[in-house]
Write a protein that holds these residues in place. Structure first.
Motif, short mmCIF file in Angstrom:
data_model
loop_
_atom_site.label_atom_id
_atom_site.label_comp_id
_atom_site.label_asym_id
_atom_site.label_seq_id
_atom_site.Cartn_x
_atom_site.Cartn_y
_atom_site.Cartn_z
N ALA A 1 0.83 -1.20 0.00
CA ALA A 1 0.00 0.00 0.00
C ALA A 1 0.87 1.26 0.00
N LEU B 1 0.90 4.23 -2.85
CA LEU B 1 0.78 5.66 -2.57
C LEU B 1 1.96 6.45 -3.13
N LEU C 1 -0.56 7.08 5.26
CA LEU C 1 -1.33 5.86 5.50
C LEU C 1 -1.62 5.70 7.00
N TYR D 1 -4.11 8.36 8.30
CA TYR D 1 -5.48 8.06 7.85
C TYR D 1 -6.08 6.97 8.74
N GLU E 1 -7.88 -2.17 2.18
CA GLU E 1 -8.89 -1.40 1.45
C GLU E 1 -8.29 -0.67 0.25
N LEU E 2 -7.10 -0.11 0.47
CA LEU E 2 -6.44 0.63 -0.60
C LEU E 2 -6.06 -0.30 -1.75
N GLU F 1 -7.53 -0.33 -5.63
CA GLU F 1 -6.65 -0.28 -6.81
C GLU F 1 -6.95 -1.44 -7.75
#
Length: 223
Positions: A165, A169, A184, A187, A201-202, A206
């Motif tokens: 992840a 990013l 990250l 958040y 989730e990220l 994607e």
């Protein structure tokens, strides 16, 4: 052998100890041996269940898993070795063997099947409880190792997801690794989520976007 020795029986014996007892499932087609072992363990502070066959043992385990199963190797019908294999596949019950056979090959096979110990008939009464206590200690060690391994596997998986992840990013935001990680983490904190949950989730988002891109390309090709 009397009918009492061949019948499939299960009898619960509760320890007189006021503290929670560790439960041992005794499996032997010889009722005399079952009664003797039950008597010995009862007075040593253990709770016991008795089964005169492998089938009765499986039925008992399905109702309540014991802390340890003590299995006679040689029984009519399903043998103790076959029962041990069923216990390994279908349950988490550790087991040790009880046998009157001193054959090295059979003992080796019993050990390789995953047994945490074994007793050889005729046994000394003073050796039974210490042998079972040692088997229980070994079973506890194995359980702890399995829990540690499971936790380690989960931690490694979470670490891989977080790393992926962060890399995503970095590519999307055109930034360095530290900044991407801080974004990250911040958040996750602000949304009261675990870091690896946000990472999952990220990555899932994607993957969906990539799927939509492929679908769009297919639609354009058909035009």
């Amino acid at each position: 052998m009397s009918s009492a020795q061949t019948a499939d029986t299960m009898t619960a014996t509760t320890s007189l100890s006021p503290s929670p007892s560790r439960r041992i499932l005794l499996v032997d087609d010889d009722s005399i041996t079952l009664d003797l072992l039950s008597h010995i363990f009862h007075h040593a502070g253990f709770a016991t269940s008795k089964a005169a066959s492998a089938e009765a043992a499986l039925s008992s385990v399905s109702e309540q898993e014991p802390d340890l199963a003590l299995l006679d190797i040689s029984m009519p019908g399903m043998s103790g070795l076959e029962l041990a294999k069923r216990l390994q596949v279908e349950t988490t019950v550790p087991f040790m063997f009880l046998t009157s056979n001193n054959d090295i090959k059979l003992v080796r096979e019993a050990t390789e099947s995953g047994a945490v110990g074994f007793l050889v008939k005729p046994f000394e009464h003073t050796q039974i409880v210490p042998a079972v206590e040692a088997a229980l200690a070994r079973a506890d060690e194995i359980r702890q190792l399995r829990r540690t391994e499971a936790n380690l596997t989960a931690a490694l998986a979470a670490g891989r997801e977080t790393s992926m992840a962060v890399g995503l990013l970095m590519a999307k935001l055109q930034t360095d690794r530290n900044t991407a990680f801080e974004v990250l983490r911040d958040y996750a904190r602000s949304n009261r989520c675990k870091l690896n949950e946000v990472a999952q989730e990220l990555l899932a988002a994607e993957e969906r976007i990539s799927t939509f891109k492929t679908m769009v390309a297919n639609v354009r090709t058909k035009r």
